[in-house]
Design a protein around this motif. Structure first.
Motif, mmCIF file in Angstrom:
data_model
loop_
_atom_site.group_PDB
_atom_site.id
_atom_site.type_symbol
_atom_site.label_atom_id
_atom_site.label_comp_id
_atom_site.label_asym_id
_atom_site.label_seq_id
_atom_site.Cartn_x
_atom_site.Cartn_y
_atom_site.Cartn_z
ATOM 1 N N GLU A 209 0.802 -1.227 0.000
ATOM 2 C CA GLU A 209 0.000 0.000 0.000
ATOM 3 C C GLU A 209 0.835 1.277 0.000
ATOM 4 O OE1 GLU A 209 -3.406 -0.102 2.624
ATOM 5 O OE2 GLU A 209 -3.512 -2.285 2.559
ATOM 6 N N THR A 429 -10.645 -13.749 5.654
ATOM 7 C CA THR A 429 -9.844 -12.533 5.780
ATOM 8 C C THR A 429 -10.749 -11.319 5.687
ATOM 9 O OG1 THR A 429 -8.035 -11.209 4.816
ATOM 10 C CG2 THR A 429 -9.349 -12.501 3.294
ATOM 11 N N THR A 431 -10.064 -8.545 4.154
ATOM 12 C CA THR A 431 -9.952 -7.898 2.843
ATOM 13 C C THR A 431 -9.321 -8.843 1.827
ATOM 14 O OG1 THR A 431 -8.982 -6.064 1.565
ATOM 15 C CG2 THR A 431 -7.825 -6.726 3.577
ATOM 16 N N VAL A 436 -5.904 -2.788 3.471
ATOM 17 C CA VAL A 436 -6.217 -2.372 4.839
ATOM 18 C C VAL A 436 -6.523 -0.884 4.905
ATOM 19 C CG1 VAL A 436 -5.311 -2.182 7.191
ATOM 20 C CG2 VAL A 436 -4.839 -4.231 5.827
ATOM 21 N N LEU A 440 -9.344 -0.598 8.111
ATOM 22 C CA LEU A 440 -9.266 -1.965 8.629
ATOM 23 C C LEU A 440 -8.046 -2.215 9.512
ATOM 24 C CD1 LEU A 440 -10.421 -3.937 5.451
ATOM 25 C CD2 LEU A 440 -11.739 -3.447 7.511
ATOM 26 N N ARG A 441 -7.460 -1.158 10.055
ATOM 27 C CA ARG A 441 -6.264 -1.346 10.878
ATOM 28 C C ARG A 441 -6.546 -2.200 12.110
ATOM 29 N NH1 ARG A 441 -4.051 4.774 11.258
ATOM 30 N NH2 ARG A 441 -6.114 4.942 12.215
ATOM 31 N N LEU A 444 -7.100 -5.806 11.130
ATOM 32 C CA LEU A 444 -5.861 -6.511 10.801
ATOM 33 C C LEU A 444 -5.270 -7.164 12.047
ATOM 34 C CD1 LEU A 444 -3.645 -7.195 8.711
ATOM 35 C CD2 LEU A 444 -2.498 -5.084 9.398
ATOM 36 N N GLU A 447 -7.069 -10.229 12.771
ATOM 37 C CA GLU A 447 -6.821 -11.309 11.815
ATOM 38 C C GLU A 447 -5.468 -11.994 12.033
ATOM 39 O OE1 GLU A 447 -6.472 -12.093 6.998
ATOM 40 O OE2 GLU A 447 -7.870 -10.597 7.767
ATOM 41 N N VAL A 453 1.228 -8.221 13.350
ATOM 42 C CA VAL A 453 1.297 -6.791 13.029
ATOM 43 C C VAL A 453 2.635 -6.209 13.460
ATOM 44 C CG1 VAL A 453 0.291 -4.522 13.512
ATOM 45 C CG2 VAL A 453 -1.198 -6.474 13.076
ATOM 46 N N LYS A 473 -1.283 4.274 7.261
ATOM 47 C CA LYS A 473 -1.958 3.168 6.586
ATOM 48 C C LYS A 473 -1.423 1.837 7.139
ATOM 49 C CE LYS A 473 -3.455 6.650 4.562
ATOM 50 N NZ LYS A 473 -3.052 7.112 3.257
ATOM 51 N N ILE A 474 -2.287 0.873 7.222
ATOM 52 C CA ILE A 474 -2.041 -0.475 7.769
ATOM 53 C C ILE A 474 -1.896 -0.417 9.286
ATOM 54 C CG2 ILE A 474 -0.679 -2.603 7.663
ATOM 55 C CD1 ILE A 474 0.155 -1.861 4.839
#
Length: 487
Positions: A209, A429, A431, A436, A440-441, A444, A447, A453, A473-474
């Motif tokens: 990303e 999952t 996504t 992410v 969706l942080r 994540l 998950e 992470v 991001k992420i």
């Protein structure tokens, strides 16, 4: 924010970067409309203040490297822009900073027909690439939104309707040229289809990303254009019956070109929008494509698929090879995104979505559970929410979309987070192909766990010491720098 992540976006710092860009003949703009367009799109919304302070449009790897080196030295955050079709806030300039747009880097550098690969720049769209390859009998099969460009497709590890037959972006990238945060230029490999030379830096970058480096050159695999194309659709009483048919296809060894399953509300949206050339029965509908080296092979496959659809209680089945009917049937599938917008009751209504993926046998349970969660959440509201589902059913990826009044946006977002948790309980999952981003942080962490992470944070900190690339991001930039302090 820790001192290590204190971005230096003063007027003097930005102006000195602009002066350096002028010296090296790098175009730029500070126009508010241009800046906004690189961060806020119909696919990726952001707050009005979350836009870059300046947009640079380099024309080469070397000029991109100059910009990143100077941004890194000045602690200026950087977002990148390719086609602008990504979701989840992936383009949002959360810290302001600058945007590097690849709109001037959209050439085919070299085509190797015998090797069936092509070297391209990141700003080239996949649609435009295929238009140039068609006369050679070749094509690049990854097909996300029509406006998507190669650089963004790599950043988000996208796929599309062709993924069932051809796989995702990961399978079609051979090697990359990448500029790292400090301006270093790396080439992940040359052009062979296989390599065991060191770490797989190519696939590390795919799906990152824009947080680990900026891709400036790509070697892509190609394949031959499908032959003896046929398109079909089967209508079922239940979504589960459509899933059962797909499972049966796979058990019998059939690999169709495409398999897409839409639920009844999704078909209703198509009919209401009037974007398709035909009116469909508003029941779960399986869209299919067939192709093969010989017409006999395709006909044999169609015969077997018809038998399976009959056994799984399809109400109706049509298969055609006439160009007009192919365009009509597949046009109905491809208009789905725009058709959903037509379901807005008011201009202010909000379009929200998920793109979870689960093992195929759990797909119907995901759709059924999603519909229940939406229905249960909508009971106390004055306006009815609209929910529809369409799945890249061959690989278990489903897009669940909901149209809600603006006042219900927060409640609907919480409901979709529960949909993501449902996908995880179904061994899936959060996504499958959209990434992410910002949205969706937290999911994540649910998950892959905090250890997973944290491993990603360590990679980020080692390649981007000051967290200048697509911050937040992420995971957040502050978190990445906490990891860096521990290295």
């Amino acid at each position: 924010m820790s001192p290590a992540t204190a971005y230096q976006h003063s007027h003097d710092n930005i102006q000195s970067l602009i002066d350096i860009a002028k010296v090296h003949d790098v175009a730029y703009t500070t126009n508010i409309h241009e800046r906004t367009a690189k961060s806020i799109t119909k696919h990726s919304l952001a707050a009005p203040e979350e836009i870059p302070l300046v947009v640079f449009t380099p024309e080469s790897t070397e000029k991109t490297a100059i910009l990143l080196k100077e941004c890194n030295a000045r602690r200026i955050s950087v977002t990148s822009f390719s086609g602008g079709t990504s979701f989840g806030g992936a383009l949002t300039a959360t810290r302001g900073g600058v945007c590097i747009s690849f709109e001037k880097m959209k050439d085919i550098i070299a085509l190797h027909e015998d090797d069936m690969d092509v070297v391209v720049q990141p700003g080239l769209g996949w649609v435009e690439l295929n238009a140039q390859l068609r006369e050679k009998g070749l094509f690049f099969p990854v097909d996300p939104a029509p406006g998507a460009s190669i650089g963004g497709m790599i950043a988000m590890s996208c796929s599309g309707t062709n993924a069932y037959r051809y796989g995702t972006m990961k399978e079609w990238v051979i090697s990359l040229v990448v500029v790292l945060a400090d301006g270093s230029i790396i080439k992940t490999h040359h052009r062979p289809r296989k390599s065991a030379a060191g770490y797989d830096l190519t696939h590390l970058m795919i799906g990152s990303e824009g947080t680990l480096g900026l891709v400036t050159e790509v070697v892509l695999r190609l394949t031959t254009l499908p032959k003896n194309l046929h398109v079909g659709m089967a209508i079922f009483d239940s979504f589960q019956q459509g899933v059962d048919a797909v499972i049966a296809f796979q058990k019998y060894g059939h690999k169709l070109e495409m398999l897409e399953l839409a639920d009844g509300p999704q078909i209703h949206a198509i009919n209401r929008s009037k974007l398709a050339q035909l009116h469909l029965e508003e029941k779960p509908t399986l869209f299919m494509k067939f192709a093969g080296a010989s017409l006999q092979a395709v006909n044999d496959q169609i015969k077997s698929v018809k038998q399976i659809c009959s056994a799984t209680k399809a109400i109706r089945l049509e298969v055609t090879n006439t160009s007009e009917r192919i365009d009509a049937i597949w046009g109905a599938r491809k208009c789905i995104g725009h058709a959903l917008v037509a379901m807005k009751q008011e201009p202010t209504d909000v379009f929200l979505h998920t793109d979870c993926a689960v093992p195929i046998s759990n797909l119907a349970a995901l759709v059924k559970g999603t519909q229940k969660l939406i229905k249960d959440s909508n009971t106390s509201t004055s306006k009815k929410w609209f929910c529809a589902n369409v799945g890249h059913v061959g690989d278990g990826n489903v897009h669940s979309s909901v149209i809600v009044p603006i006042e219900d946006k927060e409640k609907a977002e919480k409901t979709l987070r529960e949909v993501a948790r449902l996908a995880l309980r179904l061994e899936g999952t959060v996504t499958g192909e959209h990434g992410v981003g910002l949205k969706l942080r937290d999911a994540l962490i649910e998950e892959v766990g905090i250890s997973g992470v944290n491993a990603m944070r360590r990679i980020k900190a080692s390649l981007d010491e000051h967290s200048i690339l697509n911050p937040d991001k992420i995971f957040t930039s502050g978190e990445a720098n906490k990891m860096k302090a521990k290295l």
